[in-house]
Write a protein that holds these residues in place. Structure first.
Motif, PDB file in Angstrom:
ATOM      1  N   PRO A  10      -3.282   3.293  -8.467  1.00 56.29           N
ATOM      2  CA  PRO A  10      -4.481   2.896  -7.715  1.00 56.29           C
ATOM      3  C   PRO A  10      -4.336   1.492  -7.155  1.00 56.29           C
ATOM      4  O   PRO A  10      -3.824   0.594  -7.818  1.00 56.29           O
ATOM      5  N   ILE A  11      -4.805   1.318  -5.925  1.00 54.49           N
ATOM      6  CA  ILE A  11      -4.737   0.010  -5.275  1.00 54.49           C
ATOM      7  C   ILE A  11      -6.009  -0.230  -4.488  1.00 54.49           C
ATOM      8  O   ILE A  11      -6.594   0.702  -3.930  1.00 54.49           O
ATOM      9  N   ILE A  12      -6.446  -1.471  -4.453  1.00 52.13           N
ATOM     10  CA  ILE A  12      -7.502  -1.893  -3.544  1.00 52.13           C
ATOM     11  C   ILE A  12      -6.959  -3.056  -2.742  1.00 52.13           C
ATOM     12  O   ILE A  12      -6.324  -3.959  -3.285  1.00 52.13           O
ATOM     13  N   SER A  13      -7.181  -3.002  -1.433  1.00 47.58           N
ATOM     14  CA  SER A  13      -6.646  -4.010  -0.524  1.00 47.58           C
ATOM     15  C   SER A  13      -7.787  -4.821   0.060  1.00 47.58           C
ATOM     16  O   SER A  13      -8.767  -4.261   0.568  1.00 47.58           O
ATOM     17  N   CYS A  14      -7.662  -6.135  -0.012  1.00 48.59           N
ATOM     18  CA  CYS A  14      -8.692  -7.033   0.500  1.00 48.59           C
ATOM     19  C   CYS A  14      -8.403  -7.361   1.957  1.00 48.59           C
ATOM     20  O   CYS A  14      -7.343  -7.891   2.288  1.00 48.59           O
ATOM     21  N   MET A  15      -9.361  -7.062   2.815  1.00 49.44           N
ATOM     22  CA  MET A  15      -9.253  -7.431   4.212  1.00 49.44           C
ATOM     23  C   MET A  15      -9.690  -8.897   4.376  1.00 49.44           C
ATOM     24  O   MET A  15     -10.021  -9.574   3.418  1.00 49.44           O
ATOM     25  N   SER A  16      -9.715  -9.378   5.579  1.00 49.38           N
ATOM     26  CA  SER A  16      -9.963 -10.805   5.825  1.00 49.38           C
ATOM     27  C   SER A  16     -11.427 -11.193   5.593  1.00 49.38           C
ATOM     28  O   SER A  16     -12.350 -10.447   5.937  1.00 49.38           O
ATOM     29  N   GLY A  20       1.490   8.514   7.615  1.00 49.94           N
ATOM     30  CA  GLY A  20       0.825   9.645   6.976  1.00 49.94           C
ATOM     31  C   GLY A  20      -0.152   9.261   5.884  1.00 49.94           C
ATOM     32  O   GLY A  20      -0.570  10.096   5.081  1.00 49.94           O
ATOM     33  N   ILE A  21      -0.544   7.990   5.845  1.00 48.16           N
ATOM     34  CA  ILE A  21      -1.494   7.504   4.838  1.00 48.16           C
ATOM     35  C   ILE A  21      -2.841   7.275   5.513  1.00 48.16           C
ATOM     36  O   ILE A  21      -2.949   6.456   6.433  1.00 48.16           O
ATOM     37  N   ARG A  22      -3.857   7.978   5.074  1.00 45.70           N
ATOM     38  CA  ARG A  22      -5.158   7.884   5.731  1.00 45.70           C
ATOM     39  C   ARG A  22      -6.264   7.328   4.833  1.00 45.70           C
ATOM     40  O   ARG A  22      -7.274   6.843   5.329  1.00 45.70           O
ATOM     41  N   LYS A  23      -6.076   7.410   3.544  1.00 48.22           N
ATOM     42  CA  LYS A  23      -7.132   6.965   2.639  1.00 48.22           C
ATOM     43  C   LYS A  23      -6.647   5.790   1.790  1.00 48.22           C
ATOM     44  O   LYS A  23      -5.679   5.919   1.048  1.00 48.22           O
ATOM     45  N   VAL A  24      -7.322   4.666   1.933  1.00 52.35           N
ATOM     46  CA  VAL A  24      -7.031   3.480   1.139  1.00 52.35           C
ATOM     47  C   VAL A  24      -8.355   2.769   0.859  1.00 52.35           C
ATOM     48  O   VAL A  24      -9.156   2.535   1.771  1.00 52.35           O
ATOM     49  N   LYS A  25      -8.560   2.440  -0.376  1.00 52.23           N
ATOM     50  CA  LYS A  25      -9.763   1.703  -0.745  1.00 52.23           C
ATOM     51  C   LYS A  25      -9.594   0.237  -0.350  1.00 52.23           C
ATOM     52  O   LYS A  25      -8.583  -0.388  -0.681  1.00 52.23           O
ATOM     53  N   VAL A  26     -10.566  -0.300   0.380  1.00 50.71           N
ATOM     54  CA  VAL A  26     -10.476  -1.685   0.820  1.00 50.71           C
ATOM     55  C   VAL A  26     -11.792  -2.410   0.576  1.00 50.71           C
ATOM     56  O   VAL A  26     -12.855  -1.799   0.480  1.00 50.71           O
ATOM     57  N   ILE A  86       0.840  -1.206   0.000  1.00 54.66           N
ATOM     58  CA  ILE A  86       0.000   0.000   0.000  1.00 54.66           C
ATOM     59  C   ILE A  86       0.874   1.253   0.000  1.00 54.66           C
ATOM     60  O   ILE A  86       0.641   2.199  -0.766  1.00 54.66           O
ATOM     61  N   GLU A  87       1.887   1.255   0.849  1.00 55.12           N
ATOM     62  CA  GLU A  87       2.782   2.415   0.921  1.00 55.12           C
ATOM     63  C   GLU A  87       3.489   2.645  -0.408  1.00 55.12           C
ATOM     64  O   GLU A  87       3.560   3.786  -0.899  1.00 55.12           O
ATOM     65  N   ASN A  88       3.994   1.597  -1.012  1.00 49.21           N
ATOM     66  CA  ASN A  88       4.703   1.744  -2.285  1.00 49.21           C
ATOM     67  C   ASN A  88       3.771   2.139  -3.421  1.00 49.21           C
ATOM     68  O   ASN A  88       4.159   2.881  -4.333  1.00 49.21           O
ATOM     69  N   ALA A  89       2.537   1.643  -3.383  1.00 48.28           N
ATOM     70  CA  ALA A  89       1.566   2.042  -4.398  1.00 48.28           C
ATOM     71  C   ALA A  89       1.233   3.528  -4.280  1.00 48.28           C
ATOM     72  O   ALA A  89       1.088   4.230  -5.291  1.00 48.28           O
ATOM     73  N   ARG A 119     -20.037   7.419  -6.767  1.00 44.46           N
ATOM     74  CA  ARG A 119     -19.421   8.593  -6.157  1.00 44.46           C
ATOM     75  C   ARG A 119     -18.860   8.275  -4.772  1.00 44.46           C
ATOM     76  O   ARG A 119     -17.779   8.701  -4.411  1.00 44.46           O
ATOM     77  N   LYS A 120     -19.595   7.496  -3.982  1.00 43.19           N
ATOM     78  CA  LYS A 120     -19.144   7.215  -2.611  1.00 43.19           C
ATOM     79  C   LYS A 120     -17.901   6.338  -2.592  1.00 43.19           C
ATOM     80  O   LYS A 120     -17.255   6.160  -1.563  1.00 43.19           O
ATOM     81  N   HIS A 121     -17.550   5.752  -3.740  1.00 46.57           N
ATOM     82  CA  HIS A 121     -16.377   4.894  -3.811  1.00 46.57           C
ATOM     83  C   HIS A 121     -15.165   5.580  -4.435  1.00 46.57           C
ATOM     84  O   HIS A 121     -14.192   4.951  -4.731  1.00 46.57           O
ATOM     85  N   ARG A 122     -15.255   6.889  -4.656  1.00 47.84           N
ATOM     86  CA  ARG A 122     -14.125   7.613  -5.212  1.00 47.84           C
ATOM     87  C   ARG A 122     -13.203   8.074  -4.096  1.00 47.84           C
ATOM     88  O   ARG A 122     -13.655   8.579  -3.067  1.00 47.84           O
ATOM     89  N   TYR A 123     -11.915   7.915  -4.281  1.00 48.79           N
ATOM     90  CA  TYR A 123     -10.940   8.252  -3.238  1.00 48.79           C
ATOM     91  C   TYR A 123      -9.821   9.083  -3.815  1.00 48.79           C
ATOM     92  O   TYR A 123      -9.459   8.943  -4.980  1.00 48.79           O
ATOM     93  N   LYS A 124      -9.258   9.920  -2.968  1.00 45.21           N
ATOM     94  CA  LYS A 124      -8.050  10.626  -3.363  1.00 45.21           C
ATOM     95  C   LYS A 124      -6.906   9.639  -3.391  1.00 45.21           C
ATOM     96  O   LYS A 124      -6.803   8.766  -2.538  1.00 45.21           O
ATOM     97  N   LYS A 125      -6.017   9.773  -4.350  1.00 45.05           N
ATOM     98  CA  LYS A 125      -4.873   8.873  -4.443  1.00 45.05           C
ATOM     99  C   LYS A 125      -3.732   9.372  -3.564  1.00 45.05           C
ATOM    100  O   LYS A 125      -3.586  10.543  -3.362  1.00 45.05           O
TER     101      LYS A 125
END
Length: 234
Positions: free
Chosen positions: A140-146, A181-187, A131-134, A228-234
């Motif tokens: 753009p990255i999406i991370s799958c939780m458990s 310092g990373i607060r926004k990540v799509k999961v 996530i940090e490197n992306a 719209r609710k799924h749009r995130y700042k990169k």
């Protein structure tokens, strides 16, 4: 457009199908969710798939992983994936890495080369690093939780990690990302409540549903069709 994708072309039109036909996707982790996501993207006719996983199929994978059969036990996840993808569309470039993503191997991957990254790994430190490197690469990255210990696929949702309040893994990752310092990540996360005692049990339909949702988000984002609710700042 190949006949194999003619029905998709009817849905997306020439421009949409052509855009997917140029997309370069990386999938890190080919277990339950990752295996389904990679194959779904192959069936969308993307240009290339980079597959990263150091696992081999075991008998205990049969209940939840796409590649796991009695006949594939002991075989490499990435090699099975490559074989299946080539059987779907031999025109897709498939890059395979039988490796574990960590500080020692991260340099093998220039994340700027991808249009989208799926994180379906199951190790917190690897997920954090990717996530940090992306974010650094502005890819753009999406991370799958458990999906362990859950049985309701209707409770799966795409949210910012700040809104994933019932997932212990998301809580760990969120806390550590904030320190960077990373607060926004799509999961992809679940709002299903689980027992305080985590057994890490699994059932067939949960990882499959998650993988399909991951692929769906990637496709919609690439086509500019996200809600719209799924749009995130990169």
């Amino acid at each position: 457009m190949p006949d194999a994708f003619s029905r998709m072309e009817m849905l997306l039109g020439d421009a949409g199908a052509d855009k997917l036909g140029k997309a370069r996707i990386a999938v890190f982790g080919l277990g339950g969710a990752g295996s389904f996501a990679a194959e779904a993207l192959a069936r969308c006719g993307v240009a290339s798939l980079t597959l990263v996983d150091n696992g081999i199929v075991s008998v205990t994978d049969i209940n939840r992983q796409l590649y796991a059969l009695r006949s594939t036990v002991g075989k490499s996840n990435v090699q099975i994936a490559k074989m299946r993808i080539r059987d779907i569309d031999e025109g897709i470039l498939v890059h395979t890495y039988e490796t574990f993503y960590n500080n020692e191997t991260a340099g093998m991957f220039d994340l700027k080369n991808y249009d989208y990254i799926i994180d379906a790994m199951n190790t917190v430190e690897s997920k954090l690093l990717l996530i940090e490197n992306a974010k650094i690469s502005k890819t753009p990255i999406i991370s799958c939780m458990s999906t362990d210990d859950r049985m309701d696929p209707s409770k799966l949702e795409i949210v910012d990690i700040s809104r994933s309040v019932l997932c212990p893994i998301a809580k760990q990752i969120r806390t550590k990302l904030r320190k960077k310092g990373i607060r926004k990540v799509k999961v992809l996360s679940s709002r299903e409540k689980i027992s305080d005692i985590q057994l890490h049990g699994s059932i067939s339909f949960m990882p499959g549903a998650a993988g399909m949702m991951l692929a769906g988000v990637v496709v919609k984002d690439l086509l500019g069709k996200s809600d719209r609710k799924h749009r995130y700042k990169k």
